[in-house]
Write a protein that holds these residues in place. Sequence first.
Motif, PDB file in Angstrom:
ATOM      1  N   LEU A   1      41.367   3.868 -32.936  1.00 51.57           N
ATOM      2  CA  LEU A   1      40.071   4.430 -32.560  1.00 51.57           C
ATOM      3  C   LEU A   1      39.242   3.433 -31.762  1.00 51.57           C
ATOM      4  CD1 LEU A   1      38.606   7.095 -33.271  1.00 51.57           C
ATOM      5  CD2 LEU A   1      37.549   5.870 -35.155  1.00 51.57           C
ATOM      6  N   ARG A   2      38.659   3.884 -30.653  1.00 49.77           N
ATOM      7  CA  ARG A   2      37.820   3.019 -29.821  1.00 49.77           C
ATOM      8  C   ARG A   2      36.338   3.343 -29.922  1.00 49.77           C
ATOM      9  NH1 ARG A   2      41.027   0.027 -30.671  1.00 49.77           N
ATOM     10  NH2 ARG A   2      42.860  -0.369 -29.447  1.00 49.77           N
ATOM     11  N   ALA A   3      36.011   4.597 -30.277  1.00 50.25           N
ATOM     12  CA  ALA A   3      34.602   4.979 -30.436  1.00 50.25           C
ATOM     13  C   ALA A   3      34.536   6.299 -31.187  1.00 50.25           C
ATOM     14  CB  ALA A   3      33.905   5.122 -29.086  1.00 50.25           C
ATOM     15  N   THR A   4      33.411   6.507 -31.850  1.00 54.69           N
ATOM     16  CA  THR A   4      33.120   7.775 -32.511  1.00 54.69           C
ATOM     17  C   THR A   4      31.884   8.359 -31.869  1.00 54.69           C
ATOM     18  OG1 THR A   4      34.095   7.089 -34.618  1.00 54.69           O
ATOM     19  CG2 THR A   4      32.475   8.875 -34.694  1.00 54.69           C
ATOM     20  N   PHE A   5      31.955   9.629 -31.522  1.00 55.55           N
ATOM     21  CA  PHE A   5      30.823  10.347 -30.941  1.00 55.55           C
ATOM     22  C   PHE A   5      30.338  11.392 -31.932  1.00 55.55           C
ATOM     23  CE2 PHE A   5      33.540   9.079 -27.374  1.00 55.55           C
ATOM     24  CZ  PHE A   5      32.641   8.346 -26.623  1.00 55.55           C
ATOM     25  N   LEU A   6      29.076  11.312 -32.349  1.00 55.14           N
ATOM     26  CA  LEU A   6      28.472  12.387 -33.122  1.00 55.14           C
ATOM     27  C   LEU A   6      28.007  13.430 -32.132  1.00 55.14           C
ATOM     28  CD1 LEU A   6      28.593  10.327 -35.411  1.00 55.14           C
ATOM     29  CD2 LEU A   6      26.358  11.138 -36.128  1.00 55.14           C
ATOM     30  N   VAL A   7      28.425  14.672 -32.340  1.00 56.74           N
ATOM     31  CA  VAL A   7      28.149  15.732 -31.373  1.00 56.74           C
ATOM     32  C   VAL A   7      27.455  16.915 -32.048  1.00 56.74           C
ATOM     33  CG1 VAL A   7      30.070  15.057 -29.873  1.00 56.74           C
ATOM     34  CG2 VAL A   7      30.455  16.761 -31.653  1.00 56.74           C
ATOM     35  N   ASP A   8      26.791  17.709 -31.238  1.00 60.16           N
ATOM     36  CA  ASP A   8      26.073  18.860 -31.787  1.00 60.16           C
ATOM     37  C   ASP A   8      26.984  20.046 -32.060  1.00 60.16           C
ATOM     38  OD1 ASP A   8      26.519  19.472 -29.117  1.00 60.16           O
ATOM     39  OD2 ASP A   8      24.525  20.289 -28.781  1.00 60.16           O
ATOM     40  N   SER A   9      28.150  20.124 -31.416  1.00 59.35           N
ATOM     41  CA  SER A   9      29.072  21.244 -31.636  1.00 59.35           C
ATOM     42  C   SER A   9      30.521  20.777 -31.471  1.00 59.35           C
ATOM     43  CB  SER A   9      28.791  22.387 -30.656  1.00 59.35           C
ATOM     44  OG  SER A   9      29.793  23.376 -30.765  1.00 59.35           O
ATOM     45  N   LEU A  10      31.199  20.598 -32.586  1.00 62.90           N
ATOM     46  CA  LEU A  10      32.587  20.163 -32.529  1.00 62.90           C
ATOM     47  C   LEU A  10      33.465  21.232 -31.879  1.00 62.90           C
ATOM     48  CD1 LEU A  10      34.426  17.800 -33.219  1.00 62.90           C
ATOM     49  CD2 LEU A  10      34.880  18.902 -35.406  1.00 62.90           C
ATOM     50  N   ALA A  11      33.192  22.484 -32.130  1.00 62.18           N
ATOM     51  CA  ALA A  11      33.990  23.568 -31.535  1.00 62.18           C
ATOM     52  C   ALA A  11      33.912  23.525 -30.012  1.00 62.18           C
ATOM     53  CB  ALA A  11      33.517  24.921 -32.053  1.00 62.18           C
ATOM     54  N   GLU A  12      32.705  23.329 -29.468  1.00 65.63           N
ATOM     55  CA  GLU A  12      32.561  23.246 -28.010  1.00 65.63           C
ATOM     56  C   GLU A  12      33.270  22.029 -27.447  1.00 65.63           C
ATOM     57  OE1 GLU A  12      28.584  23.720 -26.471  1.00 65.63           O
ATOM     58  OE2 GLU A  12      28.120  25.227 -27.999  1.00 65.63           O
ATOM     59  N   TYR A  13      33.145  20.880 -28.144  1.00 75.40           N
ATOM     60  CA  TYR A  13      33.829  19.674 -27.665  1.00 75.40           C
ATOM     61  C   TYR A  13      35.334  19.821 -27.761  1.00 75.40           C
ATOM     62  CZ  TYR A  13      30.137  16.616 -26.216  1.00 75.40           C
ATOM     63  OH  TYR A  13      29.111  16.057 -25.502  1.00 75.40           O
ATOM     64  N   ALA A  14      35.846  20.443 -28.819  1.00 76.95           N
ATOM     65  CA  ALA A  14      37.293  20.631 -28.965  1.00 76.95           C
ATOM     66  C   ALA A  14      37.834  21.433 -27.787  1.00 76.95           C
ATOM     67  CB  ALA A  14      37.605  21.321 -30.288  1.00 76.95           C
ATOM     68  N   ALA A  15      37.155  22.503 -27.423  1.00 75.17           N
ATOM     69  CA  ALA A  15      37.586  23.320 -26.282  1.00 75.17           C
ATOM     70  C   ALA A  15      37.512  22.520 -24.987  1.00 75.17           C
ATOM     71  CB  ALA A  15      36.725  24.581 -26.181  1.00 75.17           C
ATOM     72  N   HIS A  16      36.423  21.774 -24.818  1.00 76.47           N
ATOM     73  CA  HIS A  16      36.258  20.959 -23.610  1.00 76.47           C
ATOM     74  C   HIS A  16      37.356  19.891 -23.524  1.00 76.47           C
ATOM     75  CE1 HIS A  16      34.455  18.603 -20.450  1.00 76.47           C
ATOM     76  NE2 HIS A  16      34.417  17.553 -21.250  1.00 76.47           N
ATOM     77  N   LEU A  17      37.625  19.237 -24.641  1.00 75.33           N
ATOM     78  CA  LEU A  17      38.644  18.186 -24.654  1.00 75.33           C
ATOM     79  C   LEU A  17      40.022  18.744 -24.305  1.00 75.33           C
ATOM     80  CD1 LEU A  17      37.334  16.355 -27.813  1.00 75.33           C
ATOM     81  CD2 LEU A  17      37.389  15.409 -25.491  1.00 75.33           C
TER      82      LEU A  17
END
Length: 118
Positions: free
Chosen positions: A63-79
């Motif tokens: 692991l190089r960094a952790t990002f706290l995000v407002d929507s994991l579902a949106e980030y998962a799709a984006h990733l």
Amino acid sequence: MKVLSTSVPIFTRDMEAAIERYEALTRETVRERFEEQGIAIAILGSLTIIAGPEHYIGALRHLRATFLVDSLAEYAAHLRSTGATTLQGPNPTPAGTNLIVRDVEGVVFEFVEPHSKE
């Protein structure tokens, strides 16, 4: 879709010594500590200190960094759309729900949607 904060992981064999060292270095105190599946975690400013047996650390070791995000579902799709590969998750954790991914450059990141977004 927004990053709320970023944290840098620090892996250690001696949690108490690491906490003492990084509290002195950053002049901050640990704001949260918990243990999850054999892994001890202490959050200190923008650092996440992690200790535990290697067989429990697993994909976290890279692991190089952790990002706290407002929507994991949106980030998962984006990733996924950017070619990232899911290594673990999404999984519930004491801090929220996390997802560990490897991006197209091979860099491993953790994305966490916290229980509380405050």
